[in-house]
Design a protein around this motif. Structure first.
Motif, short mmCIF file in Angstrom:
data_model
loop_
_atom_site.label_atom_id
_atom_site.label_comp_id
_atom_site.label_asym_id
_atom_site.label_seq_id
_atom_site.Cartn_x
_atom_site.Cartn_y
_atom_site.Cartn_z
N ASP A 208 42.54 56.77 45.58
CA ASP A 208 43.34 57.92 45.17
C ASP A 208 44.27 57.53 44.02
O ASP A 208 45.14 56.68 44.20
CB ASP A 208 44.16 58.42 46.37
N PRO A 209 44.08 58.12 42.83
CA PRO A 209 44.91 57.72 41.68
C PRO A 209 46.40 57.96 41.91
O PRO A 209 47.24 57.33 41.27
CB PRO A 209 44.39 58.59 40.53
N ARG A 210 46.74 58.84 42.84
CA ARG A 210 48.16 59.07 43.13
C ARG A 210 48.77 57.89 43.88
O ARG A 210 49.98 57.69 43.89
CB ARG A 210 48.34 60.35 43.97
N CYS A 211 47.91 57.11 44.55
CA CYS A 211 48.40 56.01 45.40
C CYS A 211 48.35 54.66 44.71
O CYS A 211 49.13 53.76 45.05
CB CYS A 211 47.56 55.94 46.68
N ARG A 212 47.44 54.49 43.76
CA ARG A 212 47.23 53.15 43.20
C ARG A 212 48.48 52.52 42.58
O ARG A 212 48.63 51.30 42.64
CB ARG A 212 46.07 53.16 42.19
N PRO A 213 49.41 53.31 41.99
CA PRO A 213 50.61 52.66 41.43
C PRO A 213 51.43 51.88 42.46
O PRO A 213 52.32 51.11 42.09
CB PRO A 213 51.42 53.85 40.86
N VAL A 214 51.13 52.05 43.74
CA VAL A 214 51.87 51.28 44.75
C VAL A 214 51.60 49.77 44.58
O VAL A 214 52.40 48.94 45.02
CB VAL A 214 51.51 51.75 46.18
N LEU A 215 50.51 49.44 43.90
CA LEU A 215 50.23 48.02 43.65
C LEU A 215 51.40 47.36 42.91
O LEU A 215 51.69 46.18 43.13
CB LEU A 215 48.94 47.86 42.83
N ASP A 216 52.08 48.14 42.06
CA ASP A 216 53.21 47.58 41.30
C ASP A 216 54.45 47.37 42.18
O ASP A 216 55.37 46.64 41.80
CB ASP A 216 53.58 48.51 40.14
N VAL A 217 54.49 48.03 43.33
CA VAL A 217 55.64 47.95 44.23
C VAL A 217 55.50 46.79 45.22
O VAL A 217 56.48 46.30 45.76
CB VAL A 217 55.79 49.30 44.99
N VAL B 261 53.73 57.34 45.58
CA VAL B 261 54.24 56.00 45.90
C VAL B 261 55.41 56.05 46.87
O VAL B 261 55.58 55.17 47.72
CB VAL B 261 54.62 55.27 44.60
N GLY B 262 56.23 57.12 46.75
CA GLY B 262 57.40 57.21 47.63
C GLY B 262 57.04 57.18 49.11
O GLY B 262 57.77 56.61 49.93
N SER B 263 55.91 57.76 49.46
CA SER B 263 55.47 57.75 50.87
C SER B 263 55.18 56.33 51.34
O SER B 263 55.43 55.99 52.50
CB SER B 263 54.21 58.60 51.04
N PHE B 264 54.62 55.52 50.44
CA PHE B 264 54.35 54.12 50.80
C PHE B 264 55.65 53.33 50.96
O PHE B 264 55.79 52.52 51.86
CB PHE B 264 53.48 53.44 49.73
N VAL B 265 56.59 53.59 50.06
CA VAL B 265 57.86 52.87 50.11
C VAL B 265 58.56 53.15 51.45
O VAL B 265 59.03 52.23 52.13
CB VAL B 265 58.75 53.26 48.91
N ASP B 266 58.59 54.42 51.85
CA ASP B 266 59.21 54.76 53.13
C ASP B 266 58.46 54.09 54.29
O ASP B 266 59.08 53.61 55.25
CB ASP B 266 59.23 56.27 53.33
N TYR B 267 57.15 54.08 54.21
CA TYR B 267 56.32 53.46 55.26
C TYR B 267 56.58 51.95 55.33
O TYR B 267 56.80 51.39 56.41
CB TYR B 267 54.85 53.76 54.96
N PHE B 268 56.57 51.29 54.18
CA PHE B 268 56.80 49.84 54.18
C PHE B 268 58.20 49.53 54.72
O PHE B 268 58.39 48.56 55.46
CB PHE B 268 56.67 49.26 52.76
N ASP B 269 59.19 50.35 54.33
CA ASP B 269 60.55 50.13 54.85
C ASP B 269 60.58 50.29 56.36
O ASP B 269 61.29 49.56 57.06
CB ASP B 269 61.53 51.11 54.18
N PRO C 177 54.96 43.54 45.12
CA PRO C 177 55.71 42.27 45.02
C PRO C 177 57.12 42.36 45.60
O PRO C 177 57.64 41.38 46.13
CB PRO C 177 55.74 42.01 43.51
N ARG C 178 57.72 43.53 45.54
CA ARG C 178 59.06 43.73 46.09
C ARG C 178 59.08 43.43 47.60
O ARG C 178 60.07 42.98 48.15
CB ARG C 178 59.46 45.20 45.85
N TYR C 179 57.96 43.71 48.26
CA TYR C 179 57.89 43.53 49.72
C TYR C 179 57.33 42.18 50.13
O TYR C 179 57.65 41.67 51.21
CB TYR C 179 57.05 44.65 50.34
N LEU C 180 56.46 41.62 49.31
CA LEU C 180 55.74 40.40 49.73
C LEU C 180 56.66 39.18 49.81
O LEU C 180 56.28 38.15 50.34
CB LEU C 180 54.55 40.13 48.80
N GLY C 181 57.87 39.31 49.28
CA GLY C 181 58.81 38.20 49.39
C GLY C 181 59.76 38.32 50.57
O GLY C 181 60.64 37.47 50.75
N LYS C 182 59.60 39.37 51.38
CA LYS C 182 60.60 39.63 52.42
C LYS C 182 60.31 38.89 53.73
O LYS C 182 59.16 38.59 54.04
CB LYS C 182 60.67 41.14 52.70
#
Ligand SMILES: [Zn+2]
Length: 289
Positions: free
Chosen positions: A81-90, A43-51, A92-97
């Motif tokens: 990829d089961p390693r990536c799916r938990p990004v779904l929980d992250v 998930v950390g890779s997605f967070v950095d990418y979204f940022d 909402p943090r971005y969809l309000g920006k």
């Protein structure tokens, strides 16, 4: 010619591309979150990418006076990829920006049960955040995949006017037109769709709810295909107003539904230095170049 590229992956492009795009009339774009080629492992890779999408790319684009917006999602391929799916929980943090103007790209790659789950979950998020949705259609089994995509959208309760179904061709445009969703076309150098075929489609189906993008990314693609399409349309007999509708007013109307488009006028200043904020598809105030 003023151009809004409604689907382009600038993360994979160079500063020279930004410079050439600005010179070609590209004043605004939407960069959807996508598969970067190298599989992500957490998930950390997605967070950095979204940022980077809401921060760094916006800054890069602004240096050339291009208003950068993005769409945020777990892409269809990595939904498997089961390693990536938990990004779904992250998400909402971005969809309000600010400047996050859609959920995307979502949809199907190989049409697996995992993709079904991620697609449905993200359509629920789009409904909750009242955001437009950018839906990718699969490259293989495109007709079947598009039909199934439209079924899922219909069942989701997200209004069709808030959805663009992308990467369409002659075989899939009619069913999407009939669904009430917006129609997206990716113009590529040698696959998917060309300027000439695009002109034929627009002549047959009209310009309403039509979006043309370059979808440029890390593969063989061309960030100036939007302009090339505009020039071809003019030479094929389309009027300037029709070209402006497809390349500017349609994407403004579609993503304007987010209430978060920030478009500069004809100012040579960077896009986010004292620009005007337009809401809800207000495009008449933007002077033509
Ligand atoms: Zn894409």
């Amino acid at each position: 010619m003023r151009i809004f590229d409604p689907h382009i992956h600038m993360t994979s492009r160079t500063t020279d591309d930004y410079e050439r795009m600005a010179a070609a009339g590209v004043r605004a774009l939407v960069e959807p979150a996508f598969w970067l080629g190298q599989p992500r492992t957490g998930v950390g890779s997605f967070v950095d990418y979204f940022d980077a999408l809401i921060g760094w790319e916006r800054y890069r684009a602004g240096q050339f006076g291009i208003a950068h917006h993005c769409a945020i999602a777990l892409n269809p391929k990595e939904a498997n990829d089961p390693r990536c799916r938990p990004v779904l929980d992250v998400l909402p943090r971005y969809l309000g920006k600010d400047r996050v103007v859609a959920v995307g790209e979502v949809g199907y790659d190989s049409m697996t049960p995992e993709e079904d789950t991620a697609f449905a979950a993200q359509l629920r998020l789009a409904a909750e955040f009242e955001l437009p949705v950018l839906v990718h259609t699969p490259h293989r089994n495109k007709v079947e995949g598009t039909r199934r995509t439209l079924d899922v959208i219909r069942e989701s309760g997200v209004p069709p006017e808030r959805v663009v179904v992308d990467h369409l061709n002659e075989l899939t445009v009619r069913m999407v037109a009939d669904s009430g969703c917006w129609m997206g076309f990716s113009i590529y150098p040698d696959t998917k769709m060309s300027e000439r075929r695009m002109a034929v489609i627009l002549r047959e189906h009209g310009t309403a709810r039509m979006l043309v993008n370059s979808a440029a990314d890390w593969g063989r693609s061309d960030p100036l295909k939007t302009r090339a399409t505009g020039l071809h349309l003019l030479s094929a007999g389309f009027g300037e107003d029709e070209v402006d509708r497809v390349l500017w007013r349609n994407p403004v109307d579609f993503y304007g539904q987010s209430g978060r488009l920030e478009l500069s006028g004809d100012s040579p200043e960077p896009a986010f230095a004292g620009n005007s904020i337009l809401r809800g598809g207000v495009d008449d105030e933007i002077p033509a170049r």
